[in-house]
Design an enzyme around this catalytic site. Structure first.
Site, mmCIF file in Angstrom:
data_model
loop_
_atom_site.group_PDB
_atom_site.id
_atom_site.type_symbol
_atom_site.label_atom_id
_atom_site.label_comp_id
_atom_site.label_asym_id
_atom_site.label_seq_id
_atom_site.Cartn_x
_atom_site.Cartn_y
_atom_site.Cartn_z
ATOM 1 N N CYS A 235 -8.912 -8.468 63.510
ATOM 2 C CA CYS A 235 -8.018 -9.189 64.622
ATOM 3 C C CYS A 235 -7.213 -8.330 65.385
ATOM 4 C CB CYS A 235 -7.547 -10.200 63.942
ATOM 5 S SG CYS A 235 -5.491 -9.223 62.700
ATOM 6 N N CYS B 53 -3.275 -7.127 56.646
ATOM 7 C CA CYS B 53 -2.852 -7.389 57.819
ATOM 8 C C CYS B 53 -1.977 -9.482 57.511
ATOM 9 C CB CYS B 53 -3.711 -7.938 58.392
ATOM 10 S SG CYS B 53 -4.326 -8.880 59.795
ATOM 11 N N TYR C 120 0.600 -1.503 -0.174
ATOM 12 C CA TYR C 120 0.104 -0.326 -0.203
ATOM 13 C C TYR C 120 0.971 1.159 0.117
ATOM 14 C CZ TYR C 120 -3.286 3.120 1.590
ATOM 15 O OH TYR C 120 -4.644 4.353 1.252
ATOM 16 N N CYS D 279 -5.389 -3.962 62.221
ATOM 17 C CA CYS D 279 -6.665 -5.099 61.348
ATOM 18 C C CYS D 279 -7.793 -4.857 61.821
ATOM 19 C CB CYS D 279 -6.479 -6.146 61.957
ATOM 20 S SG CYS D 279 -7.590 -7.319 60.617
ATOM 21 N N LEU E 15 -30.437 18.155 19.078
ATOM 22 C CA LEU E 15 -31.989 17.086 19.001
ATOM 23 C C LEU E 15 -32.898 17.748 20.549
ATOM 24 C CD1 LEU E 15 -30.904 14.101 17.856
ATOM 25 C CD2 LEU E 15 -32.754 14.527 16.548
ATOM 26 N N ARG F 22 -20.587 21.387 13.393
ATOM 27 C CA ARG F 22 -21.416 22.486 13.195
ATOM 28 C C ARG F 22 -21.447 23.857 13.871
ATOM 29 N NH1 ARG F 22 -25.118 22.758 18.104
ATOM 30 N NH2 ARG F 22 -26.876 23.006 17.343
ATOM 31 N N LYS G 174 -26.953 6.931 20.304
ATOM 32 C CA LYS G 174 -26.582 8.217 19.331
ATOM 33 C C LYS G 174 -25.297 8.225 20.260
ATOM 34 C CE LYS G 174 -27.905 13.025 21.249
ATOM 35 N NZ LYS G 174 -26.534 13.519 21.809
ATOM 36 N N CYS H 227 -5.977 -14.707 61.127
ATOM 37 C CA CYS H 227 -6.880 -13.072 61.370
ATOM 38 C C CYS H 227 -8.559 -14.025 60.596
ATOM 39 C CB CYS H 227 -6.538 -12.294 60.232
ATOM 40 S SG CYS H 227 -8.203 -11.066 60.297
HETATM 41 S S1 IVH Z 1 -29.590 14.032 14.340
HETATM 42 C C1 IVH Z 1 -32.265 17.290 13.084
HETATM 43 N N1 IVH Z 1 -28.733 11.673 14.608
HETATM 44 O O1 IVH Z 1 -26.719 14.498 18.736
HETATM 45 C C2 IVH Z 1 -31.080 16.430 13.529
HETATM 46 N N2 IVH Z 1 -27.803 13.590 15.694
HETATM 47 O O2 IVH Z 1 -28.242 16.180 20.507
HETATM 48 C C3 IVH Z 1 -30.319 16.132 14.304
HETATM 49 N N3 IVH Z 1 -26.542 12.658 16.907
HETATM 50 O O3 IVH Z 1 -25.505 17.873 17.392
HETATM 51 C C4 IVH Z 1 -29.319 15.258 14.702
HETATM 52 N N4 IVH Z 1 -25.700 10.321 16.819
HETATM 53 O O4 IVH Z 1 -23.605 15.328 17.156
HETATM 54 C C5 IVH Z 1 -28.598 12.961 14.760
HETATM 55 N N5 IVH Z 1 -27.406 9.085 14.725
HETATM 56 C C6 IVH Z 1 -27.499 10.551 14.990
HETATM 57 C C7 IVH Z 1 -26.891 11.602 16.281
HETATM 58 C C8 IVH Z 1 -27.035 12.689 16.186
HETATM 59 C C9 IVH Z 1 -25.401 12.065 17.902
HETATM 60 C C10 IVH Z 1 -25.166 13.506 17.758
HETATM 61 C C11 IVH Z 1 -24.827 15.007 16.733
HETATM 62 C C12 IVH Z 1 -26.597 16.334 17.530
HETATM 63 C C13 IVH Z 1 -26.539 16.080 18.810
HETATM 64 C C14 IVH Z 1 -27.841 16.618 19.218
#
Ligand code: IVH
Length: 666
Positions: free
Chosen positions: A410, A425, A36, A407, A83, A137, A116, A430
């Protein structure tokens, strides 16, 4: 412009892309690292000669490039929303109810559930299938441009597998898995740099590096979970979209589930929760998304978060409570362990009122005091731990914790040997040690006598029925049947279980005795070398040191144990009672691994550690637990670390798993 060069460059792009995908995503490489590298360098050479042929999707862009002076701000074309959080079933059910009302619907809403991930949200912009920009973000409206940094993440494709005309803005999470995180922190420690508190911080810190070469050296990963505008994809649902993203070569989490009803969502949550600890990466909950995009559109968004999704978080596994007292427990080997007694508190669904403080260095280092408010953590099934005191919560009445000098059971003076973290101990009589040693003898780690678990052993010890190992074998059903919690049947069963263990394998018996420094491995070394309990007990410290795999500490401890008069009495009595540990039949000499002492390190591909060790013993070899002069071979799996380095420095033979397996065939 050179045409053959251009053709070869495109060919190299294709080859490198394919092999990187096989290596990083499929975990199934077909060429060696060296091959590679050759292809990669050929590409770098060509690009140096023909810089005009460098494209943004060239695999060479993955190595980082020049450091930035500062990050450039970029506006997201579509805001990156956040979220709303929910905790527990009720929050989720309320969410579902809200949606049904809002949609004026009675039919079940189809959902998709995704883990999540605990990392950093990013956006990858693909123009006609080529990654042209990447950003954090940020505040959701404006982020920082980190294209060069993101390109260094191996699983992020620089070119999609299929060309999608126009712009595709992919969103997902950059994270560091648990292995990568601990390796990084090991490196940080070795280099004298501060360690990262958690994988999330490590991922964020690695990505927000002005020098992309630093990012390139960090083990970052990525999962895609959406796009800015699903319309451009032609997909009708989130589930279809995720499948499309996967087809395009973007990594999509395989714990994603399509759920037809809320029952499915609930079971998906339970399932994820039960898998949480065994996952290679950290997740902090489950994201539930309405599956059909037309329903998502009708629901729309509020200021910062969409109405069609919720982050259903796992219950916190940390909590604060008061440190009421510290108890000092005496273990089987006399080790005195401080245990925190806490005001009962719910930590991630479990009531916690005790937590280990490990040893005195630990509570000194954390500066814990009686009366402190402390942060308590439960990591899965393991014993809860006190993380730190909340210093701000102190009012001056807190009392420093003192290690006792006698201890607690004991009253024998305690001692902390030079260089050890543990205070002990050393009184062999003991009571605390004896009861623990006896429970160990009958436990699964010992002879595994069914029906004589810790609780019953404690009862029989308290009643004076079992005071020594030999007492176990002189029990009769009559002695037990009338005791509280016992009956005729259970008494008979236990006696039968004891009877069945009268001729244990020698190594098992030795491990059950609970001699310091004698675990399973050392016990089988003793069995192999001596073959009978009388020979083991007659061995001098020097005889023991002859054995490959037995060090100074173990040799001293074993010799002392067997010269002790109490031990001699016990063994004599056991013999009278018909307890005869037996060595395995003589092993043939000249097995493929006779005379070899082997250590395994790193992750093996086909064998579990236990299987590997069994193979070694079965082929006449011995197992080492550290890199020492006695070691003859080191078998290094993936991600082998310091042991590999040390063995190489000592000039030991290093084998791959394949080479090890081949050796067995000889
Ligand atoms: S959807 C409009 N999907 O959670 C929808 N978010 O609390 C927005 N995150 O900023 C996000 N896993 O960094 C989405 N499967 C998932 C996620 C996810 C992690 C994080 C993401 C977001 C934060 C919101």
């Amino acid at each position: 412009m050179s045409l053959p060069a251009k053709k070869r460059i495109l060919e190299l792009h294709r080859l490198l892309r394919e092999h990187a995908h096989r290596y990083y995503t499929l975990d199934d490489p077909t060429i060696s690292d060296g091959e590679y590298d050759l292809l990669f360098h050929e590409l770098l050479d060509l690009e140096e000669r023909f810089p005009e042929l460098i494209t943004p999707d060239s695999p060479s862009r993955r190595v980082g490039g020049a450091p930035l002076k500062k990050f450039t701000q970029v506006d997201h074309r579509t805001p990156m929303l956040s979220l709303e959080n929910g905790f527990g079933d009720d929050d989720f059910l309320a969410f579902e109810e809200r949606l049904l009302r809002y949609l004026n619907r009675t039919a079940p809403i189809p959902y998709v559930t995704e883990p999540k991930l605990d990392g950093l949200a990013v956006e990858l912009v693909f123009q006609d299938g080529i990654m042209v920009q990447g950003s954090t973000r940020g505040d959701g409206i404006t982020g920082e441009e980190i294209s060069a940094q993101l390109r260094t993440i191996p699983v992020i494709p620089l070119r999609l597998k299929r060309q999608i005309a126009g712009l595709l803005e992919v969103r997902g999470e950059v994270f560091m898995d648990k292995d990568g995180f601990s390796r990084l922190n090991e490196e940080q420690t070795l280099a004298g740099r501060p360690v990262f508190a958690n994988p999330r911080n490590a991922a964020a810190g690695s990505l927000r590096q002005l020098d992309p070469a630093v990012t390139a050296a960090r083990p970052l990963k990525f999962f895609a979970y959406g796009v800015a505008d699903p319309v451009v994809t032609g997909c009708a649902t989130q589930f279809e979209l995720l499948r499309l993203l996967q087809e395009l070569g973007l990594p999509v989490n395989d714990l994603t589930r399509r759920c037809a009803t809320i029952q499915d969502v609930l079971s998906s949550f339970r399932d994820l929760q039960s898998k949480r600890l065994s996952l290679g990466y950290e997740i902090d909950g489950m994201v539930v998304k309405v599956d059909p995009f037309d329903l998502q559109d009708r629901l729309g968004s509020k200021a910062r978060a969409p109405r069609w999704a919720i982050a259903w978080k796992f219950a916190a596994t940390q909590a604060t409570t008061r440190l009421i007292d510290v108890e000092f427990q005496v273990g089987r080997t006399g080790a005195v362990t401080p245990v925190a007694i806490l005001a009962p508190v719910n930590v991630g669904g479990v009531m916690v009122s005790r937590a280990t403080l490990h040893n005195q260095d630990e509570f000194r280092r954390k500066d814990l005091r009686l009366g402190d408010t402390v942060l308590v953590q439960r990591a899965g099934d393991v014993i809860p731990e006190v993380i730190k005191p909340i210093i701000d919560g102190r009012d001056g009445t807190e009392i420093p914790i003192m290690m006792p000098d006698r201890c607690p059971v004991c009253r024998h003076p305690l001692d902390r040997p030079e260089g050890e973290a543990v205070t002990r101990c050393f009184n062999p009589l003991c009571q605390a040690q004896r009861i623990r040693a006896l429970s160990h003898f009958t436990s699964k780690a010992g002879l595994d006598i069914e029906g004589l678990g810790k609780k019953y052993m404690e009862q029989l010890f308290e009643l004076g029925i079992i005071r020594d190992i030999q007492d176990i074998f002189s029990l009769s059903p009559e002695k037990l049947a009338h005791l509280e919690g016992w009956g005729e049947k259970s008494a008979q069963n236990v006696i039968a279980a004891i009877e069945a263990k009268k001729h244990p394998p020698l190594s098992r018996f030795l491990a059950a005795l609970g001699i310091r420094f004698v675990g399973e491995v050392t016990a089988s070394l003793l069995e192999d070398h001596f073959g009978s309990i009388s020979e083991v007990s007659a061995a001098s410290r020097e005889d023991l040191l002859e054995i490959n795999g037995i060090g100074e500490q173990a040799a001293t401890s074993i010799a002392e144990y067997f010269t002790d008069a109490t031990t001699r009495d016990m063994l004599a009595r056991l013999q009278e009672l018909g307890v005869t540990p037996a060595a395995k039949a003589d092993k043939p000499k000249n097995l493929p691994l006779s005379g070899y002492t082997i250590l395994f390190t790193g992750t093996l591909k086909t064998l579990s550690r236990d299987e590997a060790k069994m193979l070694v013993r079965g082929h006449g070899g011995q197992i080492a637990t550290t890199v020492s002069s006695k070691l003859t071979h080191l078998v290094a799996g993936e991600k082998a670390g310091s042991k590999l380095k040390k063995a190489a420095e000592l000039g030991k033979t290093i084998l791959s798993e394949e080479a090890f397996l081949e050796m067995l065939q000889r």
